[in-house]
Design an enzyme around this catalytic site. Structure first.
Site, PDB file in Angstrom:
ATOM      1  N   ASP A   1      -2.720   5.867   2.321  1.00 42.19           N
ATOM      2  CA  ASP A   1      -2.213   4.497   2.194  1.00 42.19           C
ATOM      3  C   ASP A   1      -2.999   3.451   2.990  1.00 42.19           C
ATOM      4  O   ASP A   1      -2.655   2.268   2.939  1.00 42.19           O
ATOM      5  CB  ASP A   1      -0.712   4.428   2.506  1.00 42.19           C
TER       6      ASP A   1
ATOM      7  N   TYR B   1       2.810  -5.853  19.418  1.00 41.56           N
ATOM      8  CA  TYR B   1       3.313  -7.142  18.927  1.00 41.56           C
ATOM      9  C   TYR B   1       3.927  -7.961  20.061  1.00 41.56           C
ATOM     10  O   TYR B   1       3.872  -9.182  20.045  1.00 41.56           O
ATOM     11  CB  TYR B   1       4.295  -6.937  17.767  1.00 41.56           C
TER      12      TYR B   1
ATOM     13  N   LYS C   1       0.826  -1.228   0.000  1.00 45.35           N
ATOM     14  CA  LYS C   1       0.000   0.000   0.000  1.00 45.35           C
ATOM     15  C   LYS C   1       0.855   1.272   0.000  1.00 45.35           C
ATOM     16  O   LYS C   1       0.619   2.166  -0.795  1.00 45.35           O
ATOM     17  CB  LYS C   1      -0.930   0.027   1.228  1.00 45.35           C
ATOM     18  N   SER C   2       1.831   1.326   0.905  1.00 42.78           N
ATOM     19  CA  SER C   2       2.655   2.538   0.998  1.00 42.78           C
ATOM     20  C   SER C   2       3.429   2.741  -0.300  1.00 42.78           C
ATOM     21  O   SER C   2       3.511   3.863  -0.809  1.00 42.78           O
ATOM     22  CB  SER C   2       3.633   2.450   2.166  1.00 42.78           C
TER      23      SER C   2
ATOM     24  N   GLU D   1       7.436  -7.709  13.271  1.00 44.65           N
ATOM     25  CA  GLU D   1       6.483  -8.367  12.355  1.00 44.65           C
ATOM     26  C   GLU D   1       6.994  -9.704  11.827  1.00 44.65           C
ATOM     27  O   GLU D   1       6.297 -10.372  11.057  1.00 44.65           O
ATOM     28  CB  GLU D   1       6.183  -7.455  11.150  1.00 44.65           C
TER      29      GLU D   1
HETATM   30  N1  LIG Z   1       4.340  -5.418  -5.792  1.00 41.38           N
HETATM   31  C1  LIG Z   1       5.492  -5.478  -5.136  1.00 41.38           C
HETATM   32  N2  LIG Z   1       6.541  -6.070  -5.693  1.00 41.38           N
HETATM   33  C2  LIG Z   1       7.706  -6.176  -5.018  1.00 41.38           C
HETATM   34  N3  LIG Z   1       7.940  -5.709  -3.793  1.00 41.38           N
HETATM   35  C3  LIG Z   1       6.923  -5.103  -3.198  1.00 41.38           C
HETATM   36  C4  LIG Z   1       5.654  -4.948  -3.830  1.00 41.38           C
HETATM   37  N4  LIG Z   1       4.833  -4.305  -2.986  1.00 41.38           N
HETATM   38  C5  LIG Z   1       5.559  -4.067  -1.888  1.00 41.38           C
HETATM   39  N5  LIG Z   1       6.811  -4.538  -2.011  1.00 41.38           N
HETATM   40  C6  LIG Z   1       7.839  -4.478  -0.966  1.00 41.38           C
HETATM   41  O1  LIG Z   1       7.248  -5.089   0.172  1.00 41.38           O
HETATM   42  C7  LIG Z   1       7.507  -4.355   1.364  1.00 41.38           C
HETATM   43  C8  LIG Z   1       6.208  -3.867   1.987  1.00 41.38           C
HETATM   44  O2  LIG Z   1       5.598  -2.884   1.162  1.00 41.38           O
HETATM   45  P1  LIG Z   1       4.784  -1.642   1.763  1.00 41.38           P
HETATM   46  O3  LIG Z   1       5.532  -1.043   2.915  1.00 41.38           O
HETATM   47  O4  LIG Z   1       4.447  -0.768   0.608  1.00 41.38           O
HETATM   48  O5  LIG Z   1       3.481  -2.393   2.306  1.00 41.38           O
HETATM   49  P2  LIG Z   1       2.202  -1.856   3.074  1.00 41.38           P
HETATM   50  O6  LIG Z   1       1.036  -2.505   2.445  1.00 41.38           O
HETATM   51  O7  LIG Z   1       2.219  -0.375   3.104  1.00 41.38           O
HETATM   52  O8  LIG Z   1       2.413  -2.452   4.500  1.00 41.38           O
HETATM   53  P3  LIG Z   1       1.814  -2.034   5.938  1.00 41.38           P
HETATM   54  O9  LIG Z   1       0.369  -2.338   5.950  1.00 41.38           O
HETATM   55  O10 LIG Z   1       2.531  -2.906   6.887  1.00 41.38           O
HETATM   56  O11 LIG Z   1       2.137  -0.583   6.129  1.00 41.38           O
HETATM   57  C9  LIG Z   1       8.443  -3.237   0.969  1.00 41.38           C
HETATM   58  O12 LIG Z   1       9.755  -3.680   1.217  1.00 41.38           O
HETATM   59  C10 LIG Z   1       8.189  -3.062  -0.525  1.00 41.38           C
HETATM   60  O13 LIG Z   1       9.329  -2.566  -1.184  1.00 41.38           O
HETATM   61  N1  LIG Z   2      -3.874  -4.206  15.528  1.00 41.02           N
HETATM   62  C1  LIG Z   2      -3.846  -3.308  14.526  1.00 41.02           C
HETATM   63  N2  LIG Z   2      -4.928  -2.557  14.284  1.00 41.02           N
HETATM   64  C2  LIG Z   2      -4.966  -1.640  13.273  1.00 41.02           C
HETATM   65  O1  LIG Z   2      -5.960  -0.947  13.054  1.00 41.02           O
HETATM   66  C3  LIG Z   2      -3.813  -1.530  12.461  1.00 41.02           C
HETATM   67  N3  LIG Z   2      -3.487  -0.752  11.389  1.00 41.02           N
HETATM   68  C4  LIG Z   2      -2.229  -1.088  11.064  1.00 41.02           C
HETATM   69  N4  LIG Z   2      -1.759  -2.052  11.898  1.00 41.02           N
HETATM   70  C5  LIG Z   2      -0.403  -2.634  11.896  1.00 41.02           C
HETATM   71  C6  LIG Z   2      -0.162  -3.653  10.839  1.00 41.02           C
HETATM   72  C7  LIG Z   2       1.311  -3.456  10.511  1.00 41.02           C
HETATM   73  O2  LIG Z   2       2.108  -4.188  11.423  1.00 41.02           O
HETATM   74  C8  LIG Z   2       1.542  -1.981  10.758  1.00 41.02           C
HETATM   75  C9  LIG Z   2       1.515  -1.116   9.512  1.00 41.02           C
HETATM   76  O3  LIG Z   2       0.328  -1.215   8.817  1.00 41.02           O
HETATM   77  O4  LIG Z   2       0.509  -1.574  11.655  1.00 41.02           O
HETATM   78  C10 LIG Z   2      -2.728  -2.346  12.776  1.00 41.02           C
HETATM   79  N5  LIG Z   2      -2.730  -3.232  13.786  1.00 41.02           N
END
Ligand SMILES: Nc1ncnc2c1ncn2[C@@H]1O[C@H](COP(=O)(O)OP(=O)(O)OP(=O)(O)O)[C@@H](O)[C@H]1O
Ligand SMILES: Nc1nc(=O)c2ncn([C@H]3C[C@H](O)[C@@H](CO)O3)c2[nH]1
Length: 215
Positions: free
Chosen positions: A79, A45, A15-16, A150
């Site tokens: 995000d 955690y 997402k990010s 995590e």
């Molecule tokens: N489609 C993809 N292909 C390859 N690597 C990816 C892809 N999407 C994300 N990544 C990698 O996976 C990891 C997690 O991605 P990201 O931080 O964007 O996830 P997120 O959904 O925002 O997570 P969270 O909910 O924990 O914040 C990062 O290291 C990123 O570079």
């Molecule tokens: N318990 C809990 N409730 C939430 O609403 C929530 N939103 C995000 N997260 C945790 C997931 C990733 O580790 C990290 C980044 O997304 O934060 C949550 N955890």
């Protein structure tokens, strides 16, 4: 025209990363969830039962700040959606990490905040961009990113937590109806490492916005 996009998806779905790419492509502003500066996340955690409620309150509060800030701009992308907060809390409550009083108070506070959002100039996002990932992809990405709390190698109970989370996300996405939505295949498209995949995903989102008359 003001356009608000919101991302959704499990932990590590991307997402990010995709938020940044969309913001760059559309020239919009990106809003990120508070993670590295979140003082409760590592505590949660380490001891989920003790901190599930506090973490949820923390996220709800920061999410509300972001939504208010996002509305002050014309175009933006967030995000994670506020609609996923209830999913996380419900799951943790179902896992016995919150008591009935905490559940009742949280639900009431969330409903109260949703009422406020309903009164805002833009009460729903224009589009939800959901990133779908399998368990294996999710673990690969969590490992790649490397936040210690995590990692399943440090805490094997997270295997069940992550599997459970994916089980909640499927029906959540199917039922989501606050706005139009689009599903991105996060297993198929390596949009972080592969520029061609990135173009395909960006095109899917732009096509959807065009179809909606938002581009
Ligand atoms: N489609 C993809 N292909 C390859 N690597 C990816 C892809 N999407 C994300 N990544 C990698 O996976 C990891 C997690 O991605 P990201 O931080 O964007 O996830 P997120 O959904 O925002 O997570 P969270 O909910 O924990 O914040 C990062 O290291 C990123 O570079
Ligand atoms: N318990 C809990 N409730 C939430 O609403 C929530 N939103 C995000 N997260 C945790 C997931 C990733 O580790 C990290 C980044 O997304 O934060 C949550 N955890």
């Amino acid at each position: 025209m003001m356009t608000v996009l919101v991302l959704s998806g499990a932990i590590g779905a991307g997402k990010s990363s995709l938020t940044g790419m969309i913001a760059k492509e559309l020239g919009t502003k990106a809003f990120y969830e508070s993670v590295d500066d979140n003082p409760v996340l590592p505590l949660f955690y380490a001891d989920p039962s003790k901190y599930a409620f506090l973490l949820q309150i923390y996220f709800l509060n920061t999410r509300f700040h972001s939504i208010k800030a996002a509305l002050a701009d014309d175009n933006n992308v967030l995000d994670r959606s506020i609609y996923e907060d209830a999913l996380f809390f419900q799951m943790n409550a179902d896992m016995g990490r919150a008591n009935q009083t905490e559940v009742a108070i949280y639900k009431d506070l969330l409903a109260n905040m949703m009422e406020e959002i309903k009164g805002m100039p833009k009460k729903n996002p224009d589009l939800l961009v959901h990133i779908d990932v399998s368990y294996d992809t999710m673990i690969k990405r969590i490992t790649k990113r490397g936040r210690s709390y995590e990692q399943i190698k440090n805490d094997p109970t997270l295997v069940e937590y992550y599997q459970n989370l994916l089980n909640y996300y499927g029906p959540w996405y199917d039922q989501y109806d606050y706005s139009p939505k689009i599903r991105i295949d996060g297993d198929k498209y390596d949009f972080v490492e592969n520029p061609e995949d990135r173009q395909v995903v960006i095109k899917q989102i732009k096509d959807k916005l065009r179809e909606m008359g938002k581009l």
